[in-house]
Each structure stands twice: as structure tokens, then as C-alpha cells.
Write a protein that holds these residues in place. Sequence first.
Motif, PDB file in Angstrom:
ATOM      1  N   GLU B  24      -4.779  11.418 -30.441  1.00 42.87           N
ATOM      2  CA  GLU B  24      -4.853   9.955 -30.507  1.00 42.87           C
ATOM      3  C   GLU B  24      -4.049   9.317 -29.371  1.00 42.87           C
ATOM      4  O   GLU B  24      -4.493   8.348 -28.757  1.00 42.87           O
ATOM      5  CB  GLU B  24      -4.354   9.481 -31.883  1.00 42.87           C
ATOM      6  N   LYS B  27      -6.101   9.614 -26.119  1.00 46.27           N
ATOM      7  CA  LYS B  27      -7.242   8.688 -26.022  1.00 46.27           C
ATOM      8  C   LYS B  27      -6.784   7.236 -25.878  1.00 46.27           C
ATOM      9  O   LYS B  27      -7.421   6.448 -25.169  1.00 46.27           O
ATOM     10  CB  LYS B  27      -8.141   8.836 -27.248  1.00 46.27           C
ATOM     11  N   GLN B  28      -5.683   6.912 -26.540  1.00 47.35           N
ATOM     12  CA  GLN B  28      -5.193   5.529 -26.498  1.00 47.35           C
ATOM     13  C   GLN B  28      -4.696   5.172 -25.092  1.00 47.35           C
ATOM     14  O   GLN B  28      -5.006   4.108 -24.563  1.00 47.35           O
ATOM     15  CB  GLN B  28      -4.076   5.388 -27.528  1.00 47.35           C
TER      16      GLN B  28
END
Lengths: 147, 147
Positions: B24, B27-28
Motif C-alpha cells: 500500500e 502504490k500510494q
Amino acid sequence: MIRWFDDLTLGMRFRSRTQRITREDIKQFAAQFDPQPFHLDEAAAEHSPLQGLAASGWHTAAVAMRLAVEIRPFGPHPLFGLGVDELRWLAPVRPDDTIYIEGEVVELTPSRTKPQGVVRIKWTAYNQHGEPVYTFTPIGIVPRRPE
Amino acid sequence: MIRWFDDLTLGMRFRSRTQRITREDIKQFAAQFDPQPFHLDEAAAEHSPLQGLAASGWHTAAVAMRLAVEIRPFGPHPLFGLGVDELRWLAPVRPDDTIYIEGEVVELTPSRTKPQGVVRIKWTAYNQHGEPVYTFTPIGIVPRRPE
């Protein structure tokens, strides 16, 4: 149109759109990656070497990368490389500054062993006053046109 | 204890805590600063030069800065500098890798005109297998002890 290493020429130039960097952006990046007082707190920043709140240099670097990715200087090929030379922060980036980047191809070296070449683009980021704030020269790898 | 430029010595070494980088997180960061498929999408990443999802190099750089800030190599003085030399990405950082950094003081140059000195620390980031993934040598400025 650029599709391969062979389409790039020395001196070729690029320019990005502008990107505003807000007070909130500066504090949010700093809280996660560079939690030093002059990136987080206006009062503390007044008495720091930056003389006021300013973006982390790594924040400026990340925004410059975003702008470079959007330019697609290597056409369909990614911005992908071994590293960066001559990374320098030249002036503080302040809340609500808008920055853009300009780039110039300064080196093209075909590989002797692989169907690719090394491309160096010297990028410089400028603020809304036209002052250079940051420069970096990534060492990119781009495929050659298949024969 | 380090309080001034004068307290640093060539060869002095530092080591950080470890930091996990999740899927996460990768991707962030990429969505904001480096929106290329191999940082955003597992399927697209399989066929990329990185052969699987990997963190943006600028994400790794930002995490390394965070770890360096926490070490406080300059004691009460900030990590503040002119730029970075020899920034190189050595291996991909994958989802759930944990990285740490080690640093070594490689240059100490007192200013001839100001009460400060230039300090270069060569930092290297390693993953949980002990493989180096990233290295950078920032050019820091640290005040001298008042006479």
C-alpha cells in the motif's frame, strides 16, 4: 516523435506543466519522510537556516519526478535508471510556490553489449519567479530501435 | 556525543532502525509522485524491467531520509545540505521489504570563511536479506563549536 534511444538527440529540450505546492503538502510530506522543524512548523522555521517554512528537498525531488514522468521524454518507455548525478537544491520551495521543470539531453551513450543506451537529461526546476530551485541529472536506460 | 562539526571524525559510523515498506505504501507514493505501471500494478509490473511490483526509487530515497533524520548524526543540528552525490539504486525494493541504513563519515572539510564545515556521509540502505538496495552521499553543512 520519440519511440527509441535512436530518436533522442543531444540538446533536445523538454518542459513540464506547473505544479503548486501547498503548505499542507509540505507538512504532510515532511511528517512522513523528513520530520524536521523547518518543514513542519512556521515558528520554528523562522529561526532555521531556511528562514521560514520550506519543502523538504526530497519533496521537491518527488514533485520533479512526477513532472518528468508526465513529459514522457522516452516516449513509450519508462523513466527508469541507475541513479542520479549532480542533485542540488538551489533555493527554498515555499508554501504556494508553483514549480515546473525544464530538461536538456546532455549525454547519449549506446551500450556496446545490449540493445539499449544511457541517456542523461539535466533537469532544472524553477519557481513562479523563474528562479532555479533544484537540479538533477538522472542516468536513464532506453531501448534501441530493433533492426 | 555529537554537538558540533568538530565532534565528527572520518570513519564514524551510524545505523538506523528498520522500516517496513508495504504494498500500500508503494502504490500510494507512486500514485502521487511516480505514476508508472511497475510501481502501481502487479500485472503490469511482471513484464517490466523490474520484473514485479517495486517501490519508486524516490520512495526509497524518502524512507532513507526519514531513517537518517532519526539517527541525528549531527546531534542538535538539522540534516541540511546543498545536495547529494552518488545517488544509485542498486536493487528493487519489494512489498513488505524492511530496510535500514548504515552511514559512514567520508569527508570533513571546514569552511575557510564561515563557522561551519561540510560533512559527507555515505549512506547505504539494505533490505532484510542484507542486500544493498540504495546508496547516497549528501553534502551536509554543520556549525563549528563556538570558540
